[in-house]
Design a protein around this motif. Structure first.
Motif, PDB file in Angstrom:
ATOM      1  N   UNK A   1       7.078   4.328  -2.808  1.00  0.00           N
ATOM      2  CA  UNK A   1       8.304   3.737  -3.357  1.00  0.00           C
ATOM      3  C   UNK A   1       9.542   4.063  -2.530  1.00  0.00           C
ATOM      4  N   UNK A   2       9.694   5.298  -2.098  1.00  0.00           N
ATOM      5  CA  UNK A   2      10.903   5.663  -1.353  1.00  0.00           C
ATOM      6  C   UNK A   2      10.914   5.033   0.047  1.00  0.00           C
ATOM      7  N   UNK A   3       9.761   4.959   0.687  1.00  0.00           N
ATOM      8  CA  UNK A   3       9.684   4.295   1.986  1.00  0.00           C
ATOM      9  C   UNK A   3       9.991   2.804   1.827  1.00  0.00           C
ATOM     10  N   UNK A   4       9.443   2.196   0.789  1.00  0.00           N
ATOM     11  CA  UNK A   4       9.708   0.779   0.535  1.00  0.00           C
ATOM     12  C   UNK A   4      11.186   0.555   0.228  1.00  0.00           C
ATOM     13  N   UNK A   5      11.790   1.476  -0.531  1.00  0.00           N
ATOM     14  CA  UNK A   5      13.231   1.385  -0.809  1.00  0.00           C
ATOM     15  C   UNK A   5      14.033   1.416   0.496  1.00  0.00           C
ATOM     16  N   UNK A   6      13.682   2.357   1.379  1.00  0.00           N
ATOM     17  CA  UNK A   6      14.410   2.488   2.639  1.00  0.00           C
ATOM     18  C   UNK A   6      14.240   1.240   3.507  1.00  0.00           C
ATOM     19  N   UNK A   7      13.026   0.723   3.599  1.00  0.00           N
ATOM     20  CA  UNK A   7      12.781  -0.478   4.403  1.00  0.00           C
ATOM     21  C   UNK A   7      13.548  -1.677   3.854  1.00  0.00           C
ATOM     22  N   UNK A   8      13.523  -1.852   2.538  1.00  0.00           N
ATOM     23  CA  UNK A   8      14.228  -2.982   1.919  1.00  0.00           C
ATOM     24  C   UNK A   8      15.734  -2.836   2.093  1.00  0.00           C
ATOM     25  N   UNK A   9      16.255  -1.640   1.882  1.00  0.00           N
ATOM     26  CA  UNK A   9      17.698  -1.419   1.983  1.00  0.00           C
ATOM     27  C   UNK A   9      18.198  -1.607   3.415  1.00  0.00           C
ATOM     28  N   UNK A  10      17.472  -1.056   4.375  1.00  0.00           N
ATOM     29  CA  UNK A  10      17.871  -1.194   5.783  1.00  0.00           C
ATOM     30  C   UNK A  10      17.726  -2.650   6.234  1.00  0.00           C
ATOM     31  N   UNK A  11      16.622  -3.283   5.887  1.00  0.00           N
ATOM     32  CA  UNK A  11      16.417  -4.678   6.269  1.00  0.00           C
ATOM     33  C   UNK A  11      17.488  -5.590   5.701  1.00  0.00           C
ATOM     34  N   UNK A  12      17.816  -5.407   4.435  1.00  0.00           N
ATOM     35  CA  UNK A  12      18.829  -6.245   3.791  1.00  0.00           C
ATOM     36  C   UNK A  12      20.208  -5.980   4.375  1.00  0.00           C
ATOM     37  N   UNK A  13      20.492  -4.738   4.697  1.00  0.00           N
ATOM     38  CA  UNK A  13      21.773  -4.412   5.319  1.00  0.00           C
ATOM     39  C   UNK A  13      21.864  -5.027   6.708  1.00  0.00           C
ATOM     40  N   UNK A  14      20.784  -4.967   7.479  1.00  0.00           N
ATOM     41  CA  UNK A  14      20.790  -5.591   8.806  1.00  0.00           C
ATOM     42  C   UNK A  14      20.964  -7.106   8.719  1.00  0.00           C
ATOM     43  N   UNK A  15      20.377  -7.722   7.709  1.00  0.00           N
ATOM     44  CA  UNK A  15      20.593  -9.151   7.493  1.00  0.00           C
ATOM     45  C   UNK A  15      22.057  -9.451   7.232  1.00  0.00           C
TER      46      UNK A  15
END
Length: 143
Positions: A37-51
């Protein structure tokens, strides 16, 4: 590994002007990998921020084309958005996660030349909180 790429890529695409809902992908992957869950949170948050950074960049660098016929935003709309942003300021970037208007807000932040470091910080906070909430509710459904 493919699940992680899917979460990151869907989050990045969802933050651009392309219509996409990364929360569904995140929740689906979470059902298969609840311990990540925490890795998925980090990937989603970073990906969305980069978008959102892509939107910021588009706003910053494409503005000089605003008098071209193909430019998607009319001068009146642009002026209204700039006045709104000036009224509420950079703190409005905490709402960049919103499904309606969030992408436009990040585009306008580029036009208004908000410093990239401040932009990334505020957008990441808002989007990170949204994904925490998505994960919380997805986990509640899994119990």
């Amino acid at each position: 590994m493919i699940d992680y790429v899917l979460v990151f890529a869907s989050s990045l695409i969802a933050a651009t002007i392309a219509p996409f809902y990364s929360e569904v992908v995140l929740a689906a992957v979470l059902t298969r990998q609840p311990d990540a869950a925490m890795l998925l949170w980090a990937l989603a948050s970073v990906g969305n921020t980069l978008g959102s950074v892509i939107n910021w960049w588009l706003g910053k660098y494409l503005l000089h084309y605003r008098h071209k016929r193909w430019f998607p935003i009319k001068d009146k709309q642009l002026e209204r958005a700039q006045r709104w942003f000036q009224r509420f300021g950079v703190w409005s970037l905490l709402l960049a996660w919103a499904p309606v208007g969030g992408d436009a807000l990040t585009f306008i932040a580029g036009i208004m030349r908000v410093r990239l470091a401040l932009f990334v910080l505020l957008v990441f906070i808002g989007k990170g909180l949204r994904y925490l909430i998505v994960i919380y509710f997805a986990e509640q459904l899994l119990l």
